[in-house]
Design an enzyme around this catalytic site. Structure first.
Site, PDB file in Angstrom:
ATOM      1  N   ASP A 260       0.871  -1.173   0.000  1.00 52.79           N
ATOM      2  CA  ASP A 260       0.000   0.000   0.000  1.00 52.79           C
ATOM      3  C   ASP A 260       0.914   1.231   0.000  1.00 52.79           C
ATOM      4  O   ASP A 260       2.094   1.160   0.387  1.00 52.79           O
ATOM      5  CB  ASP A 260      -0.954  -0.006   1.198  1.00 52.79           C
ATOM      6  CG  ASP A 260      -2.159   0.924   0.969  1.00 52.79           C
ATOM      7  OD1 ASP A 260      -2.109   1.742   0.030  1.00 52.79           O
ATOM      8  OD2 ASP A 260      -3.127   0.848   1.741  1.00 52.79           O
TER       9      ASP A 260
HETATM   10  C1  NOJ Z   1      -3.911   4.038   0.160  1.00 50.66           C
HETATM   11  C2  NOJ Z   1      -5.128   3.199   0.253  1.00 50.66           C
HETATM   12  O1  NOJ Z   1      -5.108   2.459   1.454  1.00 50.66           O
HETATM   13  C3  NOJ Z   1      -5.289   2.245  -0.926  1.00 50.66           C
HETATM   14  O2  NOJ Z   1      -6.516   1.596  -0.822  1.00 50.66           O
HETATM   15  C4  NOJ Z   1      -5.172   2.991  -2.209  1.00 50.66           C
HETATM   16  O3  NOJ Z   1      -5.373   2.132  -3.300  1.00 50.66           O
HETATM   17  C5  NOJ Z   1      -3.804   3.659  -2.271  1.00 50.66           C
HETATM   18  N1  NOJ Z   1      -3.653   4.577  -1.150  1.00 50.66           N
HETATM   19  C6  NOJ Z   1      -3.585   4.440  -3.538  1.00 50.66           C
HETATM   20  O4  NOJ Z   1      -4.343   5.588  -3.507  1.00 50.66           O
END
Ligand code: NOJ
Length: 884
Positions: free
Chosen positions: A292
């Site tokens: 993530d």
């Molecule tokens: C953080 C989020 O937790 C995730 O779900 C997302 O896809 C990414 N950022 C990219 O924006």
């Protein structure tokens, strides 16, 4: 209880922190977690390619990766930097490096689970929780097909969805609405059908967030504090939290995103048990694992632990142009700390996913920018000096997807209460409508970036899980299209109104919002820590006051999850309550179709609504607050969340999981059961792993990493090359043979694979259908058509050695629209896994009592199960009192 096989408890005592590409890197001890919760080391990372369903893609991938230089391989395993899209100058939320020499492009990774984020001419679909509330497999799939078409049409390679974690353990958790409901099977069916629908369009789907990201606050590691640790036992992991991921992998998901938090003390992005052991070996995941955003915190450790792609490429403190991978991964391979076969596997997994979804053939490049709506913009927005160019082509990908979006929103609407059959409404009544949630945000539906405000109709939560509305069909607009006799009070404070007349119907709109921790909205830090389970903007008082004035009140709720309704639910004039969840752009007509009776409501709750927050155990009812050191979130409730807990403790909720009324009523009759597979207590042995690609294991020549001559680097863009001096120094370090301080338990001897593995999702025999139950669902009303959901729950035999929840959802089917007197036979299935428990000793699924009496319950809600079929006698009974 330990993860992993054994009695011996080994703590992986050091987590590497910083940029550990060399032995001298800083390490810091992990925080202690409560005793008994451990993340065993699991090495080496199992290479991908061993299942038949991926072997052709791996053969192609091997042929391509074999041609790549070291720097090309490392270039495709990480993002080129936050905001630093390069290809066509059009940045997505994540953009990998490329190997253009060989025809392998930069890959565009884009949010969100409910529609293409940060761009125009797309559909803002209903959220996951709304989709789950339809309990309609066909609609879930059709929504996914439409989503996949839109991502492809915009040139997105990798869809950052579906969300299947959080599972919804905590009602206050901020991102539960992105997923499909607080039950592993509902979540799994939602996730798996979404993977299928999206990937059939050629788009790589990403099941996220692996795993245990059940609250937003304190989720992230930063240089000063560790993200919280979700501490859970092996059985709970298997029977609840990993279950939807297993089904997503089985559906062929080509990508997985690791979560921000830790599991049992080890950060998900470098937790070798989670990634190498559980995901890749036991669940047989053949695609690639990405971190993530900004959760990547180590170079070597994460590579060894099974991470394959670093997103968005930067270190935890972004924008400085530094990375733990890219040039550092190149260095780590050259100096011998990351084995070259690990890098080959990472690259091969990524390229295989690209072939597996057919992206090697005519895949469109991205045609939009996440950073601006203007046609021309900076090509490298995070750079100080950037050239400009065409960044938005405004490609319209909506087609007629509003239809499926509206159908999902409509068929999700859940009727909780309908005294005196107040609904459906007659359009000759006089309507008094209250609440700002009835109208589109007067500043525009997209006025708040990332939807980080709750103003106007709540169609989605906030954070990265949103899309821009092309338009929002507001409820009040749709009501006015239906009937002339409407007075709208655009206020959340009960206004002064004239004396009610007997045919007045008051419709009160209230809401509750939540989202991602990156934004705080009205004091809520992602989670509903400030509002708790009360309606926002004093909505509960608005309902009470309307109920004091009018004798016919309908309450419409737009919400991310459960609310406590006790302040007004029993008021005699509150006759009807509809949960419309988060409808996306089609909030209006989807609602009026139900309100005015074009269709009967057919949604069912994807969670329970309790009478008090404290009806659930503390570990679930409360968020974890700040702690010095790592926040410890220990799953002491084990399997007992939501209805599983309420049933165990005989606590009656206000509305049970699966509850949902119709304008008609249904009977469940004529039940029969068929044994499809005779089960023993353990599944047949797993198939062995097939072959995986092999490559030379020599460390590549330093020259494969040199910057090209005359190369002009853009500041802060992440590259995989090293200077000649650095590359040569890394090679020299390898020659000296100074050992890297590998984690405890590190090894390079390949594993045959755990007994519960053997195919995508696990041992294929787990999906043998054990029993099939067929029930006739009939519309017993005489006036209205409607759709019913047959919900199928398992009750394990009495006297077994495992404590099991009273009932657990295992399957469901929704009927077509049935006219009065019409009936439909529906069949629900129970697989070997459905009748098994996870045995922590043998590390396998076990049928606790193959000859015992399993009761398979079918009905319209978890507390309205009127049919039971028995596995021992193969007989069924009908008209039973519900168990709970
Ligand atoms: C953080 C989020 O937790 C995730 O779900 C997302 O896809 C990414 N950022 C990219 O924006």
């Amino acid at each position: 209880m330990a993860f992993g096989a054994s009695a011996h408890v080994i703590l992986l005592s050091l987590c590497v922190f910083g940029a550990p590409s060399h032995a001298s890197d800083v390490v810091r001890p992990r925080d202690a977690v409560p005793s008994g919760y451990v993340a065993l080391p699991y090495y080496p990372a199992p290479p991908g390619g061993w299942t038949n369903d991926w072997s052709a893609s791996y053969a192609k991938a091997r042929a391509l990766v074999e041609e790549m230089t070291l720097a090309e391989k490392t270039n495709i395993t990480a993002g080129s930097g936050i905001f630093m899209g390069k290809n066509y100058g059009i940045p997505c939320v994540g953009n990998t490096g490329s190997a253009l020499r060989l025809g392998f492009p930069q890959l565009c990774l884009q949010d969100s689970a409910l529609g293409v984020a940060s761009t125009d001419n797309v559909t803002a679909f209903p959220a996951g929780i709304t989709t789950g509330a339809t309990w309609d497999k066909s609609l879930i799939y059709e929504r996914a097909v439409a989503i996949g078409q839109e991502f492809r049409g915009k040139g997105v390679n990798i869809y950052l969805g579906p969300t299947v974690g959080p599972l919804g353990r905590k009602p206050l958790g901020g991102r539960n609405w992105e997923g499909f409901g607080a039950d592993p099977v509902l979540q799994a069916i939602g996730g798996a059908l979404t993977v299928k629908g999206v990937q059939e369009q050629g788009v790589i789907a990403t099941i996220k967030h692996l795993v245990g990201n059940e609250q937003e606050m304190y989720r992230m590691y930063n240089p000063l504090q560790s993200g919280y640790s979700s501490n859970l036992d092996d059985r709970t992991m298997h029977e609840l939290y990993i279950w939807p991921f297993a089904e997503g992998v089985r559906a062929g998901a080509a990508s997985v995103m690791s979560a921000y938090n830790a599991i049992n003390g080890s950060a998900c992005s470098q937790n070798s048990y989670l990634l190498n052991g559980l995901l890749k070996d036991e669940l047989g995941f053949q695609g690639f694992v990405m971190s993530d955003w900004l959760s990547h915190m180590s170079g070597v450790a994460s590579a060894l632990a099974g991470l394959d792609m670093d997103m968005p490429g930067d270190t935890q403190v972004p924008l400085l142009g530094s990375s733990y991978w890219m040039y550092e991964l190149t260095r780590s391979v050259l100096n011998g700390s990351v084995p070259v076969d690990r890098l080959n596997d990472m690259a091969t997994r990524i390229v295989a996913a690209w072939y597996q979804t057919g992206q090697d053939k005519d895949y469109p490049p991205p045609n939009f920018s996440s950073n601006t709506h203007d046609p021309y913009g900076l090509l490298y927005p995070a750079a100080l000096l950037s050239p400009t160019g065409l960044v938005n082509q405004y490609v319209n990908v909506q087609a007629d997807h509003y239809k499926i979006a509206r159908k999902v929103a409509q068929d999700a609407i859940t009727l909780l209460k309908n005294d005196d059959d107040l609904l459906p409404l007659s359009n000759s009544s006089s309507f008094k409508v209250f609440g700002t949630d009835a109208q589109v945000n007067p500043d525009g539906p997209n006025a708040c970036g990332n939807r980080a405000c709750n103003k106007g109709t709540l169609g989605m939560g906030w954070g990265s899980g949103v899309a821009d509305y092309p338009y929002m069909d507001g409820p009040i607009d749709a009501i006015k299209r239906r009937t002339r006799n409407v007075t709208y009070y655009a206020t959340d404070t009960f206004p002064s109104v004239s004396a009610p007349s007997p045919d007045d119907v008051a419709i009160v709109f209230i809401s509750s919002d939540s989202g991602e921790n990156s934004f705080t909205v009205e004091g809520n830090h992602g989670d509903r820590d400030a509002s708790k389970l009360a309606a926002w903007h004093s909505g509960d008082t608005l309902v009470q006051k309307a109920a004091a004035k009018y004798s016919n009140v309908v309450v419409v709720v737009h919400t991310v999850g459960p609310l406590i309704l006790e302040k007004w639910i029993d008021l005699p004039s509150v006759k009807a309550v509809l949960f419309a969840h988060l409808p996306g752009q089609e909030a209006g007509e989807s609602l009026t179709n139900v309100l005015f009776g074009d269709v009967s409501p057919s949604g069912h709750l994807p969670y329970s609504i309790t009478k008090a927050a404290g009806d659930l155990p503390d570990s679930v009812a409360n968020l974890k607050g700040f702690a010095l050191g790592q926040v410890q979130d220990t799953y002491t409730e084990g399997l007992y969340i939501d209805y599983r807990y309420l049933n165990k403790k005989s606590i009656k909720p206000r509305y049970a999981f699966g509850h949902g009324l119709s304008y008609t009523n249904f009977t469940f009759t004529n039940a029969s059961i068929r044994r499809v597979t005779q089960l023993g207590s353990t599944p047949p042995s797993r198939p062995p792993k097939g072959p995986t690609p092999s490559y030379p294991t020599d460390i590549p020549a330093a020259s494969e990493a040199y910057y090209p001559d005359g190369f002009n680097a853009i500041w802060r863009y992440l590259y995989s090359w090293l200077s000649k001096a650095d590359a040569d120094a890394a090679t020299a370090a390898a020659a000296k043979g100074k050992p890297y301080p590998y984690p405890d338990g590190y090894g390079t001897e390949p594993k045959a694979g755990p007994p519960a593995g053997g195919g995508q999702g696990g041992n294929p025999a787990l999906w043998d259908v054990a029993y099939e139950v067929t029930v006739t669902v009939g519309n017993a009303g005489d006036r209205r058509a409607g759709r019913a959901v047959a919900q199928a729950y398992v009750q394990f035999p009495e006297g077994i050695a495992w404590d099991t929840p009273v009932v657990q959802l295992r399957d469901f089917e929704k009927t077509a629209e049935l006219r009065p007197g019409e009936a439909e036979a529906v069949t629900v299935r129970f697989t070997r896994k459905d009748v098994s428990v996870w045995d922590t000793t043998t590390q396998d699924w076990v049928v606790p009592s193959p000859e015992g009496r399993y009761r398979f319950w079918v009905g319209g809600a978890s507390d309205r199960l009127e049919v039971a079929c028995y596995s021992d006698t193969l007989t069924c009974e009908e008209g039973l009192e519900s168990l709970v």
